[in-house]
Enzyme design. Sequence first.
Site, PDB file in Angstrom:
ATOM      1  N   ASP A  94       0.802  -1.218   0.000  1.00  0.00           N
ATOM      2  CA  ASP A  94       0.000   0.000   0.000  1.00  0.00           C
ATOM      3  C   ASP A  94       0.838   1.271   0.000  1.00  0.00           C
ATOM      4  O   ASP A  94       0.295   2.375  -0.114  1.00  0.00           O
ATOM      5  CB  ASP A  94      -0.929   0.032   1.225  1.00  0.00           C
ATOM      6  CG  ASP A  94      -1.970  -1.068   1.193  1.00  0.00           C
ATOM      7  OD1 ASP A  94      -2.388  -1.447   0.080  1.00  0.00           O
ATOM      8  OD2 ASP A  94      -2.376  -1.538   2.273  1.00  0.00           O
ATOM      9  N   ARG A 144      -2.906  -9.571 -10.586  1.00  0.00           N
ATOM     10  CA  ARG A 144      -3.601 -10.864 -10.618  1.00  0.00           C
ATOM     11  C   ARG A 144      -4.516 -10.965 -11.839  1.00  0.00           C
ATOM     12  O   ARG A 144      -4.589 -12.007 -12.486  1.00  0.00           O
ATOM     13  CB  ARG A 144      -4.401 -11.053  -9.326  1.00  0.00           C
ATOM     14  CG  ARG A 144      -3.520 -11.232  -8.092  1.00  0.00           C
ATOM     15  CD  ARG A 144      -4.343 -11.332  -6.832  1.00  0.00           C
ATOM     16  NE  ARG A 144      -3.502 -11.509  -5.652  1.00  0.00           N
ATOM     17  CZ  ARG A 144      -3.684 -10.850  -4.507  1.00  0.00           C
ATOM     18  NH1 ARG A 144      -4.673  -9.979  -4.383  1.00  0.00           N
ATOM     19  NH2 ARG A 144      -2.881 -11.075  -3.479  1.00  0.00           N
TER      20      ARG A 144
END
Length: 208
Positions: A94, A144
């Site tokens: 993050d 992903r």
Amino acid sequence: PELSDGEGVQPVRIGTRGSPLALAQAYLTRKLLIEKYPELSEEGAIEICVMKTQGDMILDKSLMELGGKGLFTKELDTALLGDEVDICVHSMKDVPTWLPDGTVLPCTLEREDTNDAFISGDEDIQCLDDLPDNAVIGTASLRRQAQLMAKNPTWKCVNFRGNVQTRLRKLDDGVVDATLLAIAGLKRMDMDGCATTVLDWSEMLPAV
């Protein structure tokens, strides 16, 4: 902790988001600080300061639509620069590439397992190869999504945000057929038993 003017010891203030994973990592940091500095074991010597970020509050849009990963750190950075907290604990994924002026990244926790966990809502689906054509996979991660679509272009990747518990609940409710989560986060919360299987790097490359 530093002594203030006659007011006793000031606590070490740790800034963190309020998700279960963020809190687990903040309390792990607290534990490691106490092991290194036993005087911090006194009650009140370390204060966990929980904050909400914009990324926590807006869950119906992808991170790309909202402007990127700084959404999970901006409010904490502001608190750090405003002397409301002494340190902040983030998941490294993050943290933006460029840190705000006046802040530094002095250390990291020992790295956890880098692999992704595959989690299915169907006991007959134990791995990616078991997913049928047109399966719906919940993931907000572009990394992903790209690898999944390369593996089977018929699969549909849908935005899937919220904390781990929220995502698992959506999976149980049949919103998606499967999802992918970092096994590191599951381990930090003692939830790695939720993983249907842990993906090898040949199946899903990690972020770093």
